[in-house]
Design a protein around this motif. Structure first.
Motif, PDB file in Angstrom:
ATOM      1  N   LEU A 174      15.358 -31.497 -34.508  1.00  0.00           N
ATOM      2  CA  LEU A 174      15.140 -30.822 -35.786  1.00  0.00           C
ATOM      3  C   LEU A 174      15.740 -31.609 -36.946  1.00  0.00           C
ATOM      4  O   LEU A 174      15.115 -31.742 -37.999  1.00  0.00           O
ATOM      5  N   LEU A 194      12.558 -19.961 -41.897  1.00  0.00           N
ATOM      6  CA  LEU A 194      11.714 -21.125 -41.635  1.00  0.00           C
ATOM      7  C   LEU A 194      10.494 -20.785 -40.780  1.00  0.00           C
ATOM      8  O   LEU A 194       9.432 -21.391 -40.938  1.00  0.00           O
ATOM      9  N   GLN A 195      10.624 -19.823 -39.900  1.00  0.00           N
ATOM     10  CA  GLN A 195       9.565 -19.535 -38.933  1.00  0.00           C
ATOM     11  C   GLN A 195       8.168 -19.380 -39.547  1.00  0.00           C
ATOM     12  O   GLN A 195       7.218 -19.984 -39.045  1.00  0.00           O
ATOM     13  N   TYR A 244       6.811 -20.774 -41.924  1.00  0.00           N
ATOM     14  CA  TYR A 244       6.326 -22.060 -42.442  1.00  0.00           C
ATOM     15  C   TYR A 244       6.218 -23.129 -41.357  1.00  0.00           C
ATOM     16  O   TYR A 244       5.956 -24.285 -41.657  1.00  0.00           O
ATOM     17  N   SER A 245       6.440 -22.745 -40.095  1.00  0.00           N
ATOM     18  CA  SER A 245       6.496 -23.724 -39.013  1.00  0.00           C
ATOM     19  C   SER A 245       5.156 -23.964 -38.326  1.00  0.00           C
ATOM     20  O   SER A 245       5.114 -24.662 -37.315  1.00  0.00           O
ATOM     21  N   LYS A 299       5.163 -23.423 -34.639  1.00  0.00           N
ATOM     22  CA  LYS A 299       6.041 -24.241 -33.790  1.00  0.00           C
ATOM     23  C   LYS A 299       7.339 -23.528 -33.435  1.00  0.00           C
ATOM     24  O   LYS A 299       7.929 -23.799 -32.401  1.00  0.00           O
ATOM     25  N   LEU A 300       7.806 -22.629 -34.302  1.00  0.00           N
ATOM     26  CA  LEU A 300       8.990 -21.809 -34.001  1.00  0.00           C
ATOM     27  C   LEU A 300       8.472 -20.452 -33.525  1.00  0.00           C
ATOM     28  O   LEU A 300       8.211 -19.560 -34.320  1.00  0.00           O
TER      29      LEU A 300
END
Length: 91
Positions: free
Chosen positions: A50, A67-68, A70-71, A74-75
């Motif tokens: 990361l 953040l999730q 906007y991932s 992936k998250l």
């Protein structure tokens, strides 16, 4: 004749009371997680590389929960659940 009533005395926390909240969570800033050796180990276990991302400088001040969305998927919820469970073990 009325008697004066006093409020119950305040007592200090005891061992029987619930433990304090976890030191770290999914709401902790990413940079704060990497600043602690135990939390860093959790991050490296679940999210290796990361800090090597070109976007790291932009995302380090926000939490994994922030953040999730906007991932680009992936998250995942499962990944974050693993991180959260391991972070909760840190005292």
């Amino acid at each position: 004749m009325a008697s004066a009533q006093t409020a119950p005395a305040q007592t200090a926390p005891t061992a029987a009371q619930p433990a304090a909240a976890a030191k770290f969570s999914l709401d902790t800033a990413i940079q704060d997680l990497y600043a602690d050796k135990d939390a860093k180990a959790v991050m490296d276990k679940h999210l290796p590389g990361l800090t090597a991302l070109p976007q790291y400088e932009m995302i380090k001040a926000i939490s994994l929960r922030q953040l999730q969305p906007y991932s680009d998927g992936k998250l995942t919820d499962a990944m974050l659940a693993g991180v959260d469970a391991d972070l909760a073990k840190i005292k």
